[in-house]
Design an enzyme around this catalytic site. Sequence first.
Site, PDB file in Angstrom:
ATOM      1  N   ILE A   1       0.841  -1.204   0.000  1.00  0.00           N
ATOM      2  CA  ILE A   1       0.000   0.000   0.000  1.00  0.00           C
ATOM      3  C   ILE A   1       0.876   1.254   0.000  1.00  0.00           C
ATOM      4  O   ILE A   1       0.568   2.242  -0.669  1.00  0.00           O
ATOM      5  CB  ILE A   1      -0.971  -0.033   1.199  1.00  0.00           C
ATOM      6  CG1 ILE A   1      -1.910  -1.243   1.049  1.00  0.00           C
ATOM      7  CG2 ILE A   1      -1.776   1.262   1.291  1.00  0.00           C
ATOM      8  CD1 ILE A   1      -2.694  -1.589   2.285  1.00  0.00           C
TER       9      ILE A   1
ATOM     10  N   ASP B   1      11.467   2.583   6.010  1.00  0.00           N
ATOM     11  CA  ASP B   1      11.005   1.189   5.984  1.00  0.00           C
ATOM     12  C   ASP B   1      12.159   0.302   6.440  1.00  0.00           C
ATOM     13  O   ASP B   1      13.311   0.557   6.076  1.00  0.00           O
ATOM     14  CB  ASP B   1      10.581   0.819   4.552  1.00  0.00           C
ATOM     15  CG  ASP B   1       9.624  -0.352   4.496  1.00  0.00           C
ATOM     16  OD1 ASP B   1       8.488  -0.175   4.027  1.00  0.00           O
ATOM     17  OD2 ASP B   1      10.029  -1.465   4.940  1.00  0.00           O
TER      18      ASP B   1
ATOM     19  N   LEU C   1      12.319  -2.820   5.579  1.00  0.00           N
ATOM     20  CA  LEU C   1      12.410  -3.823   4.507  1.00  0.00           C
ATOM     21  C   LEU C   1      12.222  -5.246   5.034  1.00  0.00           C
ATOM     22  O   LEU C   1      12.648  -6.202   4.391  1.00  0.00           O
ATOM     23  CB  LEU C   1      13.731  -3.685   3.720  1.00  0.00           C
ATOM     24  CG  LEU C   1      13.993  -2.295   3.111  1.00  0.00           C
ATOM     25  CD1 LEU C   1      15.330  -2.295   2.329  1.00  0.00           C
ATOM     26  CD2 LEU C   1      12.861  -1.862   2.171  1.00  0.00           C
TER      27      LEU C   1
ATOM     28  N   ASP D   1      14.055   0.946  11.548  1.00  0.00           N
ATOM     29  CA  ASP D   1      12.874   0.527  12.289  1.00  0.00           C
ATOM     30  C   ASP D   1      12.123   1.751  12.812  1.00  0.00           C
ATOM     31  O   ASP D   1      12.640   2.489  13.663  1.00  0.00           O
ATOM     32  CB  ASP D   1      13.352  -0.362  13.447  1.00  0.00           C
ATOM     33  CG  ASP D   1      12.208  -0.937  14.261  1.00  0.00           C
ATOM     34  OD1 ASP D   1      11.041  -0.544  14.041  1.00  0.00           O
ATOM     35  OD2 ASP D   1      12.485  -1.787  15.131  1.00  0.00           O
TER      36      ASP D   1
ATOM     37  N   ALA E   1       3.619   1.267   8.761  1.00  0.00           N
ATOM     38  CA  ALA E   1       4.692   0.339   9.150  1.00  0.00           C
ATOM     39  C   ALA E   1       4.171  -0.650  10.185  1.00  0.00           C
ATOM     40  O   ALA E   1       4.107  -0.338  11.371  1.00  0.00           O
ATOM     41  CB  ALA E   1       5.868   1.128   9.714  1.00  0.00           C
TER      42      ALA E   1
ATOM     43  N   TYR F   1      -3.267  -9.225  15.238  1.00  0.00           N
ATOM     44  CA  TYR F   1      -3.108  -8.182  14.215  1.00  0.00           C
ATOM     45  C   TYR F   1      -4.278  -7.187  14.288  1.00  0.00           C
ATOM     46  O   TYR F   1      -4.083  -5.979  14.413  1.00  0.00           O
ATOM     47  CB  TYR F   1      -3.035  -8.819  12.814  1.00  0.00           C
ATOM     48  CG  TYR F   1      -3.348  -7.839  11.722  1.00  0.00           C
ATOM     49  CD1 TYR F   1      -2.378  -6.927  11.300  1.00  0.00           C
ATOM     50  CD2 TYR F   1      -4.616  -7.772  11.143  1.00  0.00           C
ATOM     51  CE1 TYR F   1      -2.677  -5.980  10.323  1.00  0.00           C
ATOM     52  CE2 TYR F   1      -4.919  -6.842  10.175  1.00  0.00           C
ATOM     53  CZ  TYR F   1      -3.948  -5.951   9.768  1.00  0.00           C
ATOM     54  OH  TYR F   1      -4.247  -5.014   8.814  1.00  0.00           O
TER      55      TYR F   1
HETATM   56  N1  UFG Z   1     -10.266 -17.078   0.814  1.00  0.00           N
HETATM   57  C1  UFG Z   1     -10.348 -18.286   0.156  1.00  0.00           C
HETATM   58  N2  UFG Z   1      -9.190 -18.912  -0.199  1.00  0.00           N
HETATM   59  C2  UFG Z   1      -7.955 -18.376   0.045  1.00  0.00           C
HETATM   60  C3  UFG Z   1      -7.886 -17.135   0.725  1.00  0.00           C
HETATM   61  C4  UFG Z   1      -9.053 -16.526   1.105  1.00  0.00           C
HETATM   62  O1  UFG Z   1     -11.432 -18.792  -0.104  1.00  0.00           O
HETATM   63  O2  UFG Z   1      -6.933 -18.988  -0.315  1.00  0.00           O
HETATM   64  C5  UFG Z   1     -11.507 -16.370   1.150  1.00  0.00           C
HETATM   65  C6  UFG Z   1     -11.686 -16.061   2.614  1.00  0.00           C
HETATM   66  O3  UFG Z   1     -12.331 -17.114   3.270  1.00  0.00           O
HETATM   67  C7  UFG Z   1     -12.524 -14.788   2.550  1.00  0.00           C
HETATM   68  C8  UFG Z   1     -12.045 -14.100   1.278  1.00  0.00           C
HETATM   69  O4  UFG Z   1     -11.441 -15.116   0.505  1.00  0.00           O
HETATM   70  O5  UFG Z   1     -13.884 -15.113   2.366  1.00  0.00           O
HETATM   71  C9  UFG Z   1     -11.033 -13.018   1.533  1.00  0.00           C
HETATM   72  O6  UFG Z   1      -9.956 -13.524   2.303  1.00  0.00           O
HETATM   73  P1  UFG Z   1      -8.581 -12.733   2.436  1.00  0.00           P
HETATM   74  O7  UFG Z   1      -7.659 -13.582   3.248  1.00  0.00           O
HETATM   75  O8  UFG Z   1      -8.121 -12.275   1.111  1.00  0.00           O
HETATM   76  O9  UFG Z   1      -9.014 -11.430   3.231  1.00  0.00           O
HETATM   77  P2  UFG Z   1      -9.649 -11.295   4.685  1.00  0.00           P
HETATM   78  O10 UFG Z   1     -10.961 -10.624   4.516  1.00  0.00           O
HETATM   79  O11 UFG Z   1      -9.580 -12.519   5.489  1.00  0.00           O
HETATM   80  O12 UFG Z   1      -8.534 -10.342   5.289  1.00  0.00           O
HETATM   81  C10 UFG Z   1      -8.715  -9.010   5.491  1.00  0.00           C
HETATM   82  C11 UFG Z   1      -7.542  -8.216   4.909  1.00  0.00           C
HETATM   83  C12 UFG Z   1      -6.289  -8.551   5.650  1.00  0.00           C
HETATM   84  C13 UFG Z   1      -6.555  -8.342   7.102  1.00  0.00           C
HETATM   85  C14 UFG Z   1      -7.677  -9.214   7.564  1.00  0.00           C
HETATM   86  C15 UFG Z   1      -7.896  -9.096   9.022  1.00  0.00           C
HETATM   87  O13 UFG Z   1      -7.350  -8.514   3.544  1.00  0.00           O
HETATM   88  O14 UFG Z   1      -5.228  -7.730   5.227  1.00  0.00           O
HETATM   89  O15 UFG Z   1      -8.818  -8.853   6.868  1.00  0.00           O
HETATM   90  O16 UFG Z   1      -8.688 -10.139   9.500  1.00  0.00           O
HETATM   91  F1  UFG Z   1      -5.441  -8.669   7.776  1.00  0.00           F
END
Ligand code: UFG
Length: 339
Positions: free
Chosen positions: A12, A31, A33, A58, A82, A151
């Site tokens: 981002i 950053d 890294l 950091d 960060a 997180y």
């Molecule tokens: N999903 C799959 N297969 C995968 C990965 C995800 O079916 O391999 C599904 C999940 O069940 C969910 C959707 O795809 O329904 C989205 O999942 P992501 O992991 O892409 O995203 P999340 O909504 O779980 O995660 C979001 C943000 C993260 C954050 C998190 C906090 O993208 O950055 O919420 O819970 F950390």
Amino acid sequence: MRVLLAGGAGYIGAHTAVALIEAGHEAVVLDDLSNSSAVAVERVGRITGTTVPLVIGDAAEDAVVAAAFDDHGPFDAIVHLAAFKAVGESTQKPLEYYANNLGTTYALLRVGIARGIRSFLFSSTGTVYSDPADLPFTETSTTSIDLSNAYSKSKRMNEVVLEDVARVNPALSVTSLRYFNPVGAHPSGLIGEDPTGIPNNLMPYVARVAVGSLERVGIFGDDYDTPDGTGQRDYIHVVDLAAGHVAALENAQPGYDVFNLGTGSPVSVLELIAAFERASGRELPREVLPRRAGDVAATYCDPAKAQAELHWQATRTIDDACRDSWNWQSQNPAGYASA
Ligand code: UFG
């Protein structure tokens, strides 16, 4: 504005650097890294025709932040991205997550306030909303700190800190941006999401299946109470998200405020896979797996507040995001390591 972008070499952050520079601002990246690449910062320079300074260190150490101000300041604003962000890992390493994700905020605020910044933007998450009955989530929807992983908890804890700090620094603008699901890449294909190891998130996983480095997409449950049974998310193109940061800085008001950054339109796992198949022209093998622990059926926001007060709204579709993600992944099959 001259902006210190903490975490600016990440996914981002790099897109936000491009958006800031294209809007006429100056960006300096700080950053460590640890989960990002200096190549991304070089490429931000390539896209924008500038050289973007990169301070490697950091952001949780006051001396590191102070040195960034000494060498590259003064800054009008700090954009704080960060943080550690792997949800699963955070449940195994809570102390590391709290120390880093709060420690960076403390050091950036301490030094930034002492050096006279006017605005502080914080990268938060839509997962702080805890009551599905509130969908679509507005900024006044119920939030909780009792979330499923360290997180997400660290993000909500940060917001509590920020609100208190803003109260005693009334001239300072402090803004928490609650991101929904960032996806896509810069249309140049030069910067994009580059997770280490096997991706946890859906879009980068799908992109790697399309490019052939992973075999098939696992669908985490098809028995949710959603139109097609798979999970629904509010996927926001990272270029729109980056523009949201610029809008937040340019419209910053003194005091603490919160904005959702999302599209307002839920997209299911099956819809995202279908969009990626259209974008890549490839058929994507998939299998239905059990639900993933901690997942919710659906999450999406009402972005009206950002539209009214920041004059910002997402304009890119899931098809745009899949096209740009495919462009990035096919040009950089091993991410920045392909460079
Ligand atoms: N999903 C799959 N297969 C995968 C990965 C995800 O079916 O391999 C599904 C999940 O069940 C969910 C959707 O795809 O329904 C989205 O999942 P992501 O992991 O892409 O995203 P999340 O909504 O779980 O995660 C979001 C943000 C993260 C954050 C998190 C906090 O993208 O950055 O919420 O819970 F950390």
